[in-house]
Design a protein around this motif. Structure first.
Motif, PDB file in Angstrom:
ATOM      1  N   PHE A  40     -80.255 -27.977 107.449  1.00  0.00           N
ATOM      2  CA  PHE A  40     -78.802 -28.165 107.566  1.00  0.00           C
ATOM      3  C   PHE A  40     -78.179 -27.227 108.600  1.00  0.00           C
ATOM      4  O   PHE A  40     -76.961 -27.118 108.689  1.00  0.00           O
ATOM      5  N   ASN A  73     -72.450 -30.393 103.139  1.00  0.00           N
ATOM      6  CA  ASN A  73     -73.326 -30.982 102.119  1.00  0.00           C
ATOM      7  C   ASN A  73     -73.153 -30.242 100.794  1.00  0.00           C
ATOM      8  O   ASN A  73     -73.485 -29.054 100.699  1.00  0.00           O
ATOM      9  N   LEU A  77     -74.395 -27.755 106.991  1.00  0.00           N
ATOM     10  CA  LEU A  77     -74.618 -27.122 105.682  1.00  0.00           C
ATOM     11  C   LEU A  77     -73.318 -27.070 104.875  1.00  0.00           C
ATOM     12  O   LEU A  77     -73.299 -27.388 103.679  1.00  0.00           O
TER      13      LEU A  77
END
Ligand code: PRP
Ligand code: ADE
Length: 170
Positions: A6, A29, A26
């Motif tokens: 990520f 998510n 990142l």
């Protein structure tokens, strides 16, 4: 979960020769975000913290969430001219350029136990400036805590007086 998936490398940003670690995938998510928060808290191993200090701007991404979980306050260090009350100021150099960080004079009380948090430890210039500001105010730096450490830039040596913990190393 492999958090490295990520984090994306952006060559030549913000200037030629820098490989920028972009953490926005990142942040976007929810599962990765939760894993990062838990990982950063694990690095603290139960240390008591009064204030989390985060540097503008990416230290603001996760710093307040860490503070809430630690039952601590959050202190923003800002770039020049952004904080409205009286400030302490510290100039520093970083991987790509130089800048100044400011902190409100009343943000930290003498003897308070402080966690410094930022997304990236590169040369350590930013983190060193943050530690100096905290100490000028009479705070005690308990740990410097990063999502990413760029080992080859040896920032850890610059802040070797402090406990340094990072979740991911490149
Ligand atoms: O270890 P150093 O060499 O000092 O570099 C690390 C600093 O660089 C980045 O901030 P930047 O100044 O780019 O600001 P931003 O968070 O607003 O993007 C990063 O978020 C760290 O604060
Ligand atoms: N290479 C890099 N990627 C992302 N943030 C940084 N801050 C300093 N160096 C950086």
């Amino acid at each position: 979960m492999n958090l490295n998936e990520f984090i994306r490398d952006i060559p030549d940003f913000p200037e030629q020769g820098i490989v920028f670690k972009d953490i926005t995938p990142l942040m976007g998510n929810p599962v990765a975000l939760q894993a990062v928060q838990e990982g950063l808290l694990d690095l603290l191993q139960g240390l008591k913290i009064d204030k989390v200090v985060g540097m503008e701007s990416r230290g603001f991404f996760l710093g307040p969430a860490l503070a809430m979980h630690l039952n601590a306050g959050f202190v923003p260090l800002r770039k020049p001219g952004k904080l409205p009350h009286t400030t302490l100021k510290q100039a520093y150099g970083l991987e790509y350029g130089k800048d100044v960080l400011e902190m409100h004079t009343d943000a930290i009380e003498k003897g308070e136990r402080v966690l410094i948090h930022d997304d990236v430890l590169a040369t350590g210039g930013t983190a060193e400036a943050a530690c100096k500001l905290v100490e000028q105010a009479g705070g005690v730096v308990v740990q410097c805590n990063f999502l990413i450490e760029l080992d080859f830039l040896k920032g850890r040596e610059r802040i070797s007086a402090y406990s340094v913990q990072s979740l991911l190393h490149y």
